[in-house]
Structure formats: C-alpha cells, structure tokens
Design an enzyme around this catalytic site. Structure first.
Site, short mmCIF file in Angstrom:
data_model
loop_
_atom_site.label_atom_id
_atom_site.label_comp_id
_atom_site.label_asym_id
_atom_site.label_seq_id
_atom_site.Cartn_x
_atom_site.Cartn_y
_atom_site.Cartn_z
N GLY A 1 38.80 13.95 19.60
CA GLY A 1 40.22 14.07 19.32
C GLY A 1 41.04 13.11 20.16
O GLY A 1 42.03 12.56 19.70
N THR A 2 40.61 12.91 21.40
CA THR A 2 41.31 11.97 22.28
C THR A 2 41.27 10.56 21.72
O THR A 2 42.28 9.85 21.71
CB THR A 2 40.67 12.01 23.68
OG1 THR A 2 40.90 13.32 24.24
CG2 THR A 2 41.26 10.97 24.60
N GLN B 1 44.76 21.99 17.95
CA GLN B 1 44.66 23.43 18.19
C GLN B 1 44.78 24.26 16.93
O GLN B 1 44.38 25.42 16.91
CB GLN B 1 45.74 23.87 19.20
CG GLN B 1 45.48 23.39 20.61
CD GLN B 1 44.19 23.97 21.21
OE1 GLN B 1 43.76 25.07 20.86
NE2 GLN B 1 43.57 23.23 22.12
N SER C 1 40.20 17.60 16.31
CA SER C 1 39.04 17.57 17.19
C SER C 1 38.08 18.68 16.79
O SER C 1 38.43 19.86 16.84
CB SER C 1 39.50 17.76 18.63
OG SER C 1 38.40 17.87 19.49
N ALA C 2 36.85 18.30 16.40
CA ALA C 2 35.93 19.28 15.80
C ALA C 2 35.52 20.39 16.76
O ALA C 2 35.35 21.54 16.36
CB ALA C 2 34.69 18.56 15.27
N HIS C 3 35.33 20.07 18.05
CA HIS C 3 34.80 21.10 18.95
C HIS C 3 35.84 22.18 19.25
O HIS C 3 35.53 23.16 19.91
CB HIS C 3 34.23 20.48 20.22
CG HIS C 3 35.26 20.11 21.24
ND1 HIS C 3 35.40 20.78 22.42
CD2 HIS C 3 36.19 19.15 21.24
CE1 HIS C 3 36.38 20.23 23.12
NE2 HIS C 3 36.87 19.24 22.43
N CYS D 1 47.30 25.97 42.14
CA CYS D 1 47.42 26.59 43.46
C CYS D 1 46.24 26.22 44.34
O CYS D 1 45.11 26.10 43.88
CB CYS D 1 47.45 28.09 43.31
SG CYS D 1 48.88 28.69 42.42
#
Lengths: 460, 460
Positions: A69-70, A177, A194-196, A320
């Site tokens: 996807g990136t 998403q 993005s397939a995963h 944090c």
C-alpha cells in the site's frame, strides 16, 4: 489469545491461503513469456486484475498491483503531481493521513512544492469546507483517506471528491483501511489499497488511476504493470489478494453489523468501567471494527505490555516513556488525549466472549498501571495552599507531567492557577486534553528556559 | 514438459514452499509491534536477515529486503548516486547490464547526470581496462553485473572492484543471476539480488550496502528496513527467500558441476547439429546452467512457439517479426547474431534425458521453421548475373532481410558486392553477424531514403 490489531495487519484469510498455494504451483513463471507456464501466469494475472478492479469499482486497465500500500501511495502521489506539473505544485492532504501520504507530501515540499494540511475536528473528520478553502489555481492534487487508521472515523470522501472535481483537481483516496468493507463512494480519481489489511497476504498493494487523469509515473522506466509499478510481479500473492478481497467482501455486510455491535459495547463500557478515560473518534460515522481510547495517568507502553501478558494484542498511539511507540500525529491533529492510548481493531470472526474478556480485564490492568505510577488516588482531596502554584516537571516523561498536575490541582482554590513546566513534547497535547476531560480551563503555554510553561485554571 | 527458462524465473524450491507455509502462520504480523505476534515476526525477520547476510557475505545490518531485484537496483543506484552527489554526477555501467540498471542510468542521464557505458567483447565480458578508462574524478558510482542474464558470461568483478576501490568509487554488483551459485568475489560496495531467480518466491529482493559507503535513500521517508526499502515487509516471502538461498547454496557445487556438463553438451551439439548457428557467450567463464545460441534464417518467435508446442519452454532475445519479444541489447552490444535466438537456462534437477530430448528435437524444429520461411536451401548455387546487386528488403522484417541476402549472394562473383536496403532495425546487427558467420566481408552502412543500405562483399 485474541489478536485485536487487524488495522496493523490482518491474519491471512483462509481463501487467501488456498489461492496462494494454488498460485505457487501455477503462477510462478514470468507472465510476459510466450510459453505455456508464462501464458498460465498471464491468465492468472488477468483474472486477478479483473476481480480486484470489480471490487474497487474501476476498469481492469485502470488498476495495477504494487508491492505494498505504501508503494501504491508513493507512486500515486508522485505520478499525479508530475502529471499535473504544468498546473502547479500545490498539494492538499488532511492532517490525519497515513504516514505514507504525509511522507510523500514532505518529499514534495522538500523539492520545492507547497503543501496545505487540512485540519480535522475532535472526531478526526475533515470538513469538506476545509478542502474547498485549500483548493487553489495551482493545486495539482488533493489526498483524503477513506477512513482513519487510528481512530476509525470515516471521511466525507464523496463531498470532497465533488469539490475537487468542480475545481478540476484529482482526488487521491487512500482506502487501505476500508477497502475490505466496501468500495469507496464518490468520484475519486486515484485510489490506493493494501491487501494485508483485508486478510490478503503482505506484498500486494493496489493503485487505480481513472482514465483521463493526467499521470506520469516517476522513477526508472519499467514496462510491467502499465509502467506504473516496476519489478517482477508477486503473482502468487496478487492472486491471493484478489481472491481474498472477493471473499471478504462477500462476508462484509454481515460481519460489519456484528462487529459494529461489539465495538459499540467497547465504546460504552470502557467509558463506564475505566475512570478518566477518553473514547475518541466518531461514534457513528466510523469503521465497523475499530475503536480507540486513551487513559489518563497511564503510559501506553506499559499498558500494552500488561494487556499482551494477559493475552490481548492491541496497538497504541502513545509515545510515553519509551521510544518504541510512535507518537500519533492523528491524536495530535484531533487535539485529544494521547497518553495511555489503546487502539482495538477486531479481526473478522472476533467473538463476543473475546470482547467481554477484554472488557472484564481492562479496568484492572489500567488500575494496576496507575498504581505502579503512584496515582492510585489520581485526584487527592487536599486543602488549597496557595492562589497559584508552579510544578517543575522538567525531565519527566508522559504521563508524569499530567500526573503531577492532577496531584496538585486541589492545592489551589477554584479559580486559582497551576503552571506545569515541562520539556516533554507530549505535554502540549495531553495537558489541554486533561483540562477538557476534568473540566478545568487551559490558559495556554509560554516558553520558559529549556521547557514550556503550561497554565491551567481550576474550575471545580 | 521441461522448463528451460530458470533465468527468467525459477520454480519454487521445496524448502521455500515449506518455509513460506510456516511463515504464513507465524510471520503475518507487523514486526514493529510489541505484542507476541509482532515479536514472533521480528524474530523471523532477524533470522532471515542473518541467513541472507551470511550467504551474501556481509553483516546483517548491511542488508535490507526489497520487494524485488528491480527495486533493489533502483534503490541502490539512486541511494549511492545521491550519497556521493558532492563528488560528481558521473555513473559507469556496462553495456550488458540488466534493464533495471540501464533504466536507472537513463533516469540519471535525464536528470542531468552523465553516464559512461563500458563496451563488451564478443563473449559478452567487459575488460577491466574499460572501467579503468571510464573512472574519472567526478565518478559517483560504477555498476557491473556478476554474470550476464542472457548469455551467462561471468564478469571480472573482483578486478573491476579493485580498480574502483583504488579510485575511491563504490561498485554496485547486480548479482541476480549468480547469487544462488555462490557469493560474489571481490570487494564490492553494494550488492543486489532477486529471490525468484534462485528458487525463492517472487516479491523479495536483496540490497546490501557495505558500512562506510555513502548512501542516501531517495523517495519518501519510511522507517522500515533502515530507511532503505519502504512499505510493510513481505515477511513470509522473506523467510522463504532466506531459507531457500541457504538450501540452494548447500546443493550449488554439486549441481553446478552436473549442469555444466549438460550445458557443455548443448554448446557442442547445437553447433554440430544445426546448420548456420552461432553459439554465443564465453564457453569457460560462464554460469553453469545457461547457454544462448542464434539460428540464421529463423524468426525467434516462431522457433519459440514450435519448441513450446514440442514441450520445451525457452526464452529468446530476438525481436523478429512480432513485437512480443524484446530485442536484446546484450546481443547487440556483443555484436553477435540476434535472429533465431534461443536462451536455455536449466533449473536445478534438469536431467540428461531432458537435455538429450531437446537436442534431438531442435534440428528438426529449426529446419521446419526455415522451410516455412522458404529457406530450405538457404544458399542456393547459382551463376553470377552481375558484378553488384541491390536487394530491396524495405518493409520486410527479421529474418527476411538476411534470407534475401543469402538468396542472392551467389548471384555476384567472388569479389562482387550485394547491397541490402532495409528499414528493419535488427538488420544493423544481423547482416554483419551473417557476414562473420558465412565468411563474407561487411563493408558498412549508409542512409538511403526511408531505410539504410548495408553493403556486403562476397569472399567465397
């Protein structure tokens, strides 16, 4: 051992596994070759492209497969910007896009382009008016996610697409998403996935570019995938990605309804069972399977470790204490609490029992972490000792500055002020968020020495 | 049905399949996450990196995984050029590099960089002196493949690496074709590889950058893989790639010896059994499993189809007749015949029977194609009719111009000339190659109308 982080990566769908096995036997050869193994690979590739295009809602020749996807986002942004270079160098993104979009925007800015970040409201949604105001004569491209990856809020893509279309500006929609849940509504120009994220294998992204959109692929030439995605294609994974997208879509409506009930239960009960908690995102216009909340006086990494020990895998947008968590630019853009942040994203098939188990466990885990940090009584009743107080929290990391603030707030009378000195970047987000949660007034910040002074007025 | 095109893509090694299955169960989660599924994925990724680095001969922290060999090359070239931008913008490549390297060089040239292409001799090898002559004060990077993908010739990498090292210039070695057979000798600086060439799955490339090499990754920022390969990693495939590389290496020495004998047999017997054939590449300094030859008066695509019908899958660097074959820049750089080109690359496990079957079949297939093209008697005995003749082959595609030339050469006396008019780009390579094969003198070319006039003197 429930895994509640499907927004990071979903376990492989059984259909994806089956298809992958079959394609390892039938689809390992080069689909550009003329012999039988190559022709067989080409048939598989063509069928996968048709299936994926149908699910996306585009023509097969508008869709290419990328390695992730990136990669789809990077190639999509770069190709669209280059294709409209003559129009101008202005790029619009929302402030809560995935880092792949924001990093592409940073690169564009570093190369001399201009970028407008459209802000979001407290639920994480952009206002279409924000895009209307950002559109200019030199705008080459606008980007908007279909739904947010950290808080689940669904964006007004159709409205923004209409505004962009009226201005002649292409809209790139990062649908990573939401693509497993359904096609993206509205007249988008470029779409990435993005397939995963939907239960397909890793190693496959989707890039769809509507006919008529000016697009000029960047990087070295490569004849594969219409020149838009270089390298030998990962055909077995592509076949598995397409097959699983179809399978996931067939189950999507029923599964969405089921998970929506479970997420509603989490939203309601977390707010009731855990003191000093902020459940964020839009309660209605949201992904069916995802909810995010933040717990005051808790450090995200410890919370995550404790939940992991108890058998629950979740993620956190807190930064944090340790450096291993990435601070969430999404929570910052929304102006909501980031400390003690937990994102729960349920995979398909999650049972009510698993969710109930989590809800039974959570209050004790949060209380335990707070106890370790010495905030068993976060807001101690005390007599006011002065009109105004200053707390030196320099060197303390989130959530300690907020814990210090909570400890002393009743040491000033109602109407009095507490100033917290902090050099922790997260305090800028969490002190105002604490004030909103606890019903006090945040007065603002000013630089002080190596830190920043954050002023708060006690209101109750 | 023997598959003889492992240089394009190798069938999946059984170890790769096993590892892939296991890693689909254990390695689907995000290795950057802190929960158990993430930690398990991280362990697998670390182990795969160590195994691959050991096979490559580098430190694990010098090696990253990319989505393909092409991505590794593109990222490697771009990162090295950017890392040494201050030194200069000069890039050296050999003329017979893989297209991924040459396309990266084209992009560099288009962006204002300069590129020197080092020529090769008739065997396809560069001379180290060619690199020595090309190295200049502004040279940012040199590239040399470990072995050629089309003709199998092994390059003098160690010698070129030494020359580059002495000049302070990093050498990038594309080891895609040889990595399964052994590590690359010599002091390379950057190395790239591709898993599906050694029997690993598609979707995995290797990029190794030695410590101390100036390297500046290009493209949008991404924290994964040391910032050198963006996108969610394809962990199951990475695990399978590393496991299969180790397995292939364990068998490499014995398998290389066995296949070397089979390829020697092909080299010898093709030259003996098929008339008018040129076996190309270096007979000694070569990959163990690969051989390439070209057949006069034959079009590569028909030959390939006939071999496919007979059950043999091979590839071709011809660009005769149809547009579906890619013309070979390698054969052109070597100055050898390209028509009727066949590349045979034997997968591990190829049997002598399969090779013998191919050798029995080939002469008849070639003869059949020649008959169809009307060259059953390619060099007809005829009485000379004139001192010089001109053949109009405009509009005819390879191999027709050479067939026309062969048909008329005996129509001029020894010492006479034939001029072929052709607008087929391939004639520029194949007419001189035909002269060398048939023992005539190639006199040169000159532009003529829409075509080119190629002049040949009959010598026997």
């Amino acid at each position: 051992m429930p895994y509640f982080d499907t927004a990071s990566a979903a376990p492989l769908h059984p259909v994806a596994r089956q298809a992958l096995h079959a394609a390892l036997d039938e689809g390992w050869a080069d689909p550009a070759r003329l012999y039988r193994e190559g022709r067989r690979a080409r048939l598989l590739l063509d069928a996968a492209r048709e299936a994926a295009a149908e699910a996306v809602g585009c023509r097969p020749d508008e869709l290419v497969f990328t390695p992730s996807g990136t990669h789809a986002v990077h190639s999509g942004v770069a190709g669209a910007l280059a294709g409209r270079r003559r129009v101008g160098g202005h790029l619009i993104v929302s402030a809560v896009e995935h880092s792949s979009v924001l990093h592409a925007a940073e690169l564009h800015a570093a190369a001399g382009g201009s970028v407008t970040e459209v802000p979001v409201g407290r639920t994480g949604a952009v206002a279409p008016e924000g895009y209307a105001a950002a559109l200019a004569s030199g705008t080459a491209l606008a980007c908007l996610q279909s739904a947010n990856h950290e808080v689940g809020t669904v964006q007004p893509v159709a409205e923004v697409a209409e505004l962009c279309g009226a201005a002649g500006v292409p809209l790139l929609v990062d649908a990573a998403q939401s693509l497993g849940w359904g096609p993206v509504e509205g007249a988008w120009s470029i779409l990435t996935g993005s397939a995963h994220k939907w239960g397909g294998p890793p190693g496959v992204g989707l890039l769809a570019v509507r006919k008529g959109v000016r697009f000029s692929p960047q990087g070295p030439a490569d004849e594969r995938e219409s020149g838009r995605s270089p390298g030998f294609g990962n055909l077995p994974a592509i076949v598995a990605a397409a097959a699983s997208l179809r399978a996931v879509r067939a189950e999507a409506e029923a599964e969405a309804a089921r998970l929506r009930v479970l997420v509603d239960r989490i939203r309601r009960r977390v707010a009731r069972l855990v003191p000093d908690v902020e459940v964020v995102g839009d309660a209605e216009r949201r992904l069916p399977h995802l909810v995010t909340f933040s717990c005051l006086y808790v450090d995200g990494e410890t919370l995550l470790h404790e939940l992991d020990r108890a058998g629950y895998s979740v993620s956190s947008g807190s930064s944090c204490t340790s450096s291993t968590l990435t601070p969430s630019h999404v929570l910052r853009a929304m102006g909501v609490l980031s400390e003690g942040n937990v994102r729960v994203s349920l995979p398909a098939g999650t049972t009510a029992q698993e969710v109930n188990g989590f809800l039974e466990l959570l209050p004790g885990v949060v209380a335990g972490v707070r106890e370790k940090l010495g905030v068993a009584e976060p807001v101690a009743a005390a007599e006011p000792v002065a009109e105004s107080l200053e707390v030196d929290a320099l060197g303390l990391r989130c959530p300690q500055p907020v814990i210090e603030l909570a400890r002393v707030i009743t040491s000033v009378p109602v109407g009095g002020t507490v100033t917290v000195l902090s050099d922790d970047e997260v305090a800028r987000l969490d002190i105002p968020a604490w004030c909103a949660l606890r019903g006090h007034a945040y007065l603002g910040e000013s630089p002080r020495g190596q830190g920043v002074a954050y002023a708060v007025r006690r209101l109750r």
